[in-house]
Design an enzyme around this catalytic site. Structure first.
Site, PDB file in Angstrom:
ATOM      1  N   GLU A  38      32.677  38.329  34.231  1.00 32.11           N
ATOM      2  CA  GLU A  38      33.687  36.923  33.981  1.00 32.11           C
ATOM      3  C   GLU A  38      33.126  36.375  32.993  1.00 32.11           C
ATOM      4  O   GLU A  38      31.922  35.808  33.156  1.00 32.11           O
ATOM      5  CB  GLU A  38      34.020  36.488  34.875  1.00 32.11           C
ATOM      6  CG  GLU A  38      35.154  35.134  34.538  1.00 32.11           C
ATOM      7  CD  GLU A  38      36.337  35.625  33.397  1.00 32.11           C
ATOM      8  OE1 GLU A  38      37.130  36.866  33.993  1.00 32.11           O
ATOM      9  OE2 GLU A  38      36.467  35.450  32.349  1.00 32.11           O
ATOM     10  N   THR A  80      41.113  38.897  30.054  1.00 36.58           N
ATOM     11  CA  THR A  80      40.904  40.209  31.171  1.00 36.58           C
ATOM     12  C   THR A  80      40.963  41.215  31.492  1.00 36.58           C
ATOM     13  O   THR A  80      40.678  42.400  31.377  1.00 36.58           O
ATOM     14  CB  THR A  80      40.442  39.548  32.967  1.00 36.58           C
ATOM     15  OG1 THR A  80      40.060  38.398  33.538  1.00 36.58           O
ATOM     16  CG2 THR A  80      39.350  40.874  33.574  1.00 36.58           C
ATOM     17  N   HIS A 196      34.510  31.511  35.203  1.00 29.61           N
ATOM     18  CA  HIS A 196      35.695  31.627  34.297  1.00 29.61           C
ATOM     19  C   HIS A 196      35.648  29.612  34.455  1.00 29.61           C
ATOM     20  O   HIS A 196      36.007  29.283  35.003  1.00 29.61           O
ATOM     21  CB  HIS A 196      36.955  31.954  35.468  1.00 29.61           C
ATOM     22  CG  HIS A 196      38.065  31.832  34.481  1.00 29.61           C
ATOM     23  ND1 HIS A 196      38.773  31.203  34.281  1.00 29.61           N
ATOM     24  CD2 HIS A 196      38.762  33.384  34.193  1.00 29.61           C
ATOM     25  CE1 HIS A 196      40.166  31.856  33.566  1.00 29.61           C
ATOM     26  NE2 HIS A 196      39.757  33.132  33.656  1.00 29.61           N
ATOM     27  N   HIS A 256      35.032  38.791  27.986  1.00 29.43           N
ATOM     28  CA  HIS A 256      35.473  38.158  26.720  1.00 29.43           C
ATOM     29  C   HIS A 256      34.359  36.894  26.766  1.00 29.43           C
ATOM     30  O   HIS A 256      33.224  36.604  27.600  1.00 29.43           O
ATOM     31  CB  HIS A 256      36.611  38.100  27.182  1.00 29.43           C
ATOM     32  CG  HIS A 256      37.368  37.739  27.783  1.00 29.43           C
ATOM     33  ND1 HIS A 256      36.911  36.484  28.144  1.00 29.43           N
ATOM     34  CD2 HIS A 256      38.071  37.679  29.309  1.00 29.43           C
ATOM     35  CE1 HIS A 256      37.744  35.782  29.601  1.00 29.43           C
ATOM     36  NE2 HIS A 256      38.083  36.728  30.216  1.00 29.43           N
TER      37      HIS A 256
HETATM   38  C1  GP9 Z   1      42.103  36.063  36.798  1.00 30.08           C
HETATM   39  C2  GP9 Z   1      40.627  36.809  35.990  1.00 30.08           C
HETATM   40  C3  GP9 Z   1      40.554  36.479  35.083  1.00 30.08           C
HETATM   41  O1  GP9 Z   1      42.092  37.850  37.886  1.00 30.08           O
HETATM   42  O2  GP9 Z   1      40.343  38.034  35.625  1.00 30.08           O
HETATM   43  O3  GP9 Z   1      41.545  36.017  34.074  1.00 30.08           O
HETATM   44  P1  GP9 Z   1      41.041  35.661  32.654  1.00 30.08           P
HETATM   45  O4  GP9 Z   1      41.503  34.778  32.394  1.00 30.08           O
HETATM   46  O5  GP9 Z   1      39.508  35.936  32.179  1.00 30.08           O
HETATM   47  O6  GP9 Z   1      41.886  37.017  31.855  1.00 30.08           O
HETATM   48 MN    MN Z   2      38.288  37.296  31.901  1.00 27.20          MN
END
Ligand code: GP9
Ligand code: MN
Length: 412
Positions: A38, A80, A196, A256
């Protein structure tokens, strides 16, 4: 009818690069463990904050992995989910919205879980969030996944969670009992969560202290990255203990950016340079590691992107992609085009970076003759349009029915 796909198919075929026979099939029938890290950007690799390494495990992994320091994310609003889509289809996400939501009902006969399934693989996703987040439950069926271990498969308590949910360390730990039960060979996709935005972490989990700029987001980012790095380290150790390491290959990549352009001031302080649009483009690099137990490390410095993951992984497994629709290429092919396209039409080549309507030389100076960027800009536009056309028109359904399984186009 399916006539529209023929042009696209010709374009794709013309851009196909033959795999290196030395690498093709090198991981045939091995398990594939893929970790989507992440918000991990490449600038933290081999860097320190307050004198401490930010990613000591990943820095070690560089030494015995294929490591790609010039690998870019290509995601847009789908975040994501865009990275997942690009990874498994070698097609682009949409210019707005998330294909996971808007086109989950399309047919994706070339999706990598499907192609792997046809080659004897069992596929599963591990992610401790609600199954309907990003419409994953629906889209994973369309992509051909056999199983989704969502939040209901994990034991989440106030003690073992923070921010978006289950902390990475517990996520990996609790997953192993399921991983053990998967039919082999398997393709297991892990999507981490702790690193995140807004990068929250309990004090007891802080391995390195927060940084000390004016920008709390950037300060915390280093600390949650360090936590994720440690969690992945523990996961590798556990797999080794369990005897589950040797028979697998590992693909780790950043999904990302984590630090948006709203944080340029602190980033400028950290990097010691002004964040121009050129530098912002550089910051879209995310790390990619391809770790094959027993193989020596090598830095692969070509310009590449998430679009290249599917053909690269398929070819390592000995699954051909020549007759499939794809916009990326095998990163082990002898011939590398060194061309990565961003969703907004910007791009990076070995010689140029085009972003925010400005054509830069590779060294960050502005190109005197802007026209040097034009042919690449045209190709970027064409490729994005082709990809969009396929998604909007659900064109892969026109791939020949009986040949669907191998992704071959039926021209009759
Ligand atoms: C949520 C995780 C994060 O399930 O995949 O999502 P994002 O905000 O990075 O798209
Ligand atoms: Mn993500």
């Amino acid at each position: 009818d399916g006539s529209e796909i023929v042009d696209i198919e010709n374009y794709v075929r013309a851009n196909h690069e033959e795999p290196d026979p030395k690498m093709f099939g090198i991981a045939k029938d091995k398990n594939v463990v893929l970790i989507s890290m992440e918000s991990l950007q490449n600038f933290v690799i081999n860097e320190k904050v307050n004198g401490q390494e930010i990613t000591p495990f990943l820095n070690d992994l560089v030494k015995d992995s294929y490591y790609f320091p010039n690998f870019y994310h290509q995601t847009a609003q789908g975040k994501t989910s865009d990275s997942e889509f690009i990874l498994e289809n070698s097609m682009y996400g949409l210019p707005s919205g998330a294909v996971f939501f808007t086109h989950a009902g399309n047919q994706f006969p070339n999706a990598s879980p499907k192609m792997m399934g046809e080659n004897g693989y069992y596929s599963a996703v591990f992610h401790p969030n609600n199954k309907s987040f990003w419409n994953r439950d629906v889209m994973y069926d369309s992509l051909g996944y056999n199983k989704f271990y969502d939040i209901d498969s994990f034991s989440v308590t106030p003690e073992n969670s923070i921010g978006w949910g289950l902390k990475d360390e517990y996520f990996f730990d609790q997953s192993v009992k399921y991983l053990k039960t998967l039919p082999e060979p398997y393709y297991a996709k892990y999507i981490t969560l702790t690193n995140h935005f807004p990068f929250s972490l309990k004090q007891e989990d802080e391995i390195i202290p927060e940084w000390n700029s004016e920008d709390g987001t950037v300060n915390r980012y280093f600390t949650t990255v360090r936590y994720m790095d440690e969690s992945i380290k523990k996961f590798f150790e556990r797999l080794k203990e369990e005897g589950m390491y040797e028979d697998s290959i590992f693909i780790l990549y950043g999904d990302h950016y984590g630090i948006s352009e709203n944080h340029n001031e602190a980033m400028s302080k950290f990097l010691g340079k002004e964040i121009t649009p050129y530098e912002s483009a550089q910051l879209q690099k995310v790390p990619l590691f391809i770790h094959i137990p027993g193989q020596k490390g090598k830095v692969m410095d070509q310009v590449a992107g998430q679009i290249d993951l599917k053909p690269t992984i398929m070819h390592l497994l000995g699954i051909d992609t020549k007759n499939t629709i794809k916009f990326g290429n095998d990163l082990f092919a002898k011939n590398q085009d060194n061309f990565v396209i961003f969703r907004d039409g910007g791009f990076v080549t070995k010689d140029y970076v085009y972003t925010k309507s400005t054509c830069y030389n590779a060294d960050g100076t502005e190109a005197e003759d802007k026209s040097v960027c034009e042919p690449y800009a045209d190709r970027a536009k064409t490729e994005l349009e082709y990809s969009d056309k396929i998604i909007y028109g659900d064109l892969l359904r026109f791939l020949g029915n009986e040949q669907n399984q191998t992704g071959k186009v039926n021209n009759e």
